[in-house]
Scaffold this active site. Structure first.
Site, PDB file in Angstrom:
ATOM      1  N   TYR A   4      25.475  68.490  70.507  1.00 49.82           N
ATOM      2  CA  TYR A   4      23.934  68.700  70.187  1.00 49.82           C
ATOM      3  C   TYR A   4      23.220  67.562  70.193  1.00 49.82           C
ATOM      4  O   TYR A   4      23.484  66.761  69.540  1.00 49.82           O
ATOM      5  CB  TYR A   4      24.113  69.687  68.958  1.00 49.82           C
TER       6      TYR A   4
ATOM      7  N   TYR B  86      16.141  73.848  75.293  1.00 50.09           N
ATOM      8  CA  TYR B  86      16.585  73.752  73.849  1.00 50.09           C
ATOM      9  C   TYR B  86      16.455  75.318  73.355  1.00 50.09           C
ATOM     10  O   TYR B  86      15.594  75.989  73.132  1.00 50.09           O
ATOM     11  CB  TYR B  86      15.184  72.935  73.126  1.00 50.09           C
TER      12      TYR B  86
END
Ligand SMILES: [Zn+2]
Lengths: 407, 141
Positions: free
Chosen positions: A310, A361
């Site tokens: 991430y 995202y």
């Protein structure tokens, strides 16, 4: 007796765009689309789905989606409590627990983001013009624990994620000599991976280290290209039992281990954790959780063939590399500089889809999607014979991670 | 234009009954940390239970307002309309506070000269009769 093993059998997504570009469909309609595509990818029908799971205060409540999608019965509707992007892998973990304990047979984890239809995160008073004759600011009653906590960050302008996560990254630079160029190299590497990915929002936009260094400063040391994209899109992941996984459409991917959590005092990450232990501050806060993950799977960092880490900000990836033991504490910068994360020639090809910096995202659930594809041989930056993939959720906040294995 | 550090469009701070005494002390220009009366552990922000010994008993310890920069960021994007840029957010390790750090701002500072470890001192910004915000400036400014 060995425990039943949850597997991922389907993945899917909507189109991914820049922030605010999807205005013609609602966020929950986009969630439905991603869920339907993931279920179809698995070779299942919506009639097989009896569980829905999400994270990060999802606006698209499972109870509504279950009705919209015509689920025959909703047996498991679950929301993770890790903040923001920290909970993506935890949602997979919870889905796995549900199918392993028989609470549900087929659980779909989903995430949909069309933030342009709502508000912009971290803007504070930006949208409010100052009144001509303002009242003096007064203390207001906090009607929740979160709002009372914000009372110790907001008066200082600490509202923007780029500023909050800059705080541990700046201290990492101070302690270990980490440089902006090292952070930049990470962004450049992921952009190169995105160049082969037709889904990637930034796929057609090559980036050099010079481009990174010339990008405007947002919250020092974060330049624009250290920050993840803001995107519109949705994706979904289908979790079921090993038994059910055997005769489905695609090669199943086993969830070897999953963990979630936060170290002592972590609260909401750098917005509120200025008083965590000194030795924790310039880390991603995942070291203890990583240890649990490795021991549960009986694996270690050297067993990982490909990683999807991430990235809300480059520094948070660097600190994860140390937390998960891919390099020693403080050596994340030189590790990145060595080219370790590159698809071609790297010892740890990372974010083969381009990640949140270059694909989209979607709160990191797209990292799980890519993790599955990388073990199916479906990635646009494939890693030959990859058998083990680490997928993580946001570091520097309460976090989660899963280890995936090829069957 | 506002004379304040942030424009008036910034939302006002919020307090609940746990944190209110801290804000009341701030309004009197006293910077305090919460101290457990069972084990002496100090904490900030205020919280109902000591995270070390789990006692619910506490008092307030006033600190000097001196400290040093633990980490910081120089922010170049406005978070409120009409704001002066850049501004500096810092975590300050407070002197005599049992290791407690506070999130705040550095004011009266050249952003190029900020260093982790450098000494700072408290400066209050009065927002109204009942509200003051602690910020910090380089020592001896
Ligand atoms: Zn105590």
């Amino acid at each position: 007796m060995s425990r039943p093993r949850a597997h991922i059998v389907g993945v899917g997504e909507s189109r991914y765009t820049r922030w605010g570009k999807i205005g013609d469909v609602t966020e929950h309609a986009l969630a439905c689309q991603a869920i339907q595509r993931a279920v179809a990818d698995a070779g299942l029908s919506m009639d097989d789905v009896d569980g829905l799971a999400s994270f990060a205060e999802d606006r698209n409540e499972a109870v509504f989606l279950a009705a919209e999608l015509g689920l025959p019965a909703l047996r498991f509707g679950n929301m993770v409590w890790m903040p923001g992007g920290g909970g993506g892998c935890a949602a997979i973990s919870n889905a796995a627990m549900a199918v392993e304990t028989g609470q549900a047979a087929v659980v779909v984890v989903y995430r949909s983001l069309c933030q342009g239809q709502f508000f912009r995160f971290g803007t504070g008073g930006m949208n409010a013009a100052a009144p001509a004759d303002p009242e003096p600011p007064k203390l207001q009653q906090a009607k929740s624990l979160m709002l009372a906590s914000i009372g110790f960050s907001m008066p200082y302008g600490l509202l923007m994620a780029a500023a909050a996560y800059a705080l541990p990254t700046r201290r990492h630079m101070h302690l270990y000599g980490t440089t902006s160029e090292q952070l930049g190299m990470l962004a450049v590497t992921f952009r190169e991976h995105a160049s082969r990915n037709p889904r990637a929002v930034m796929g057609g936009r090559p980036m050099t280290l010079e481009d990174h260094q010339a990008s405007p400063m947002i919250a020092d040391p974060h330049r624009l290209f250290d920050c993840c994209l803001e995107s519109d899109g949705a994706c979904a992941v289908v979790v079921t039992t090993e038994e059910r996984a055997r005769d489905l459409a695609k090669r199943p991917v086993e969830i070897l281990a999953s963990e979630q959590g936060a170290p002592k005092g972590y609260a909401f990450g750098p917005f509120s954790n200025a008083n965590i232990a000194d030795e924790l501050y310039a880390t991603g806060g995942c070291e203890e959780m990583a240890g649990r993950l490795w021991s549960k799977a009986g694996l270690g960092p050297s067993d990982v063939d490909v990683a999807q880490l991430y990235e809300h900000f480059t520094g948070c990836v660097l600190m994860q590399l140390e937390d998960y033991g891919f390099c020693k504490r403080g050596e994340g910068g030189p590790f990145i500089e060595s080219g370790a994360l590159a698809w071609k020639g790297g010892s740890l090809p990372t974010n083969t889809h381009g990640g949140s910096l270059s694909e989209a995202y979607i709160h990191g659930l797209n990292h799980v999607v890519e993790g599955v594809r990388s073990l199916r041989g479906e990635s646009t930056s494939p890693v030959d014979n990859a058998e083990v993939c680490l997928v993580t959720s946001a570091a520097c906040v309460p976090s989660s991670a899963i280890l995936l294995g090829r069957r | 234009m506002s004379e304040r550090f942030f424009p008036d469009s910034m939302p006002p701070p919020l307090a609940d009954t746990t944190t209110l005494p801290w804000w009341q002390a701030a309004a009197e220009h006293r910077l305090v940390v919460q101290r457990c009366t069972s084990c002496e552990h100090t904490r900030l922000p205020p919280a109902p239970v000591c995270p070390e010994c789990r006692s619910a008993d506490s008092d307030w310890k006033e600190v000097s307002g001196r400290g040093e920069v633990y980490t910081y960021t120089i922010v170049h994007r406005p978070i409120a309309a009409g704001q002066e840029l850049p501004y500096v957010i810092a975590v300050i390790a407070l002197e005599g506070a049992g290791g407690v750090r506070i999130i705040s701002n550095l004011v009266d500072v050249n952003p190029d000269e900020i260093e982790i470890g450098s000494p700072v001192e408290l400066v209050w910004e009065d927002m109204s009769a009942d509200l003051a915000i602690p910020r910090f400036r380089p020592m001896g400014r």
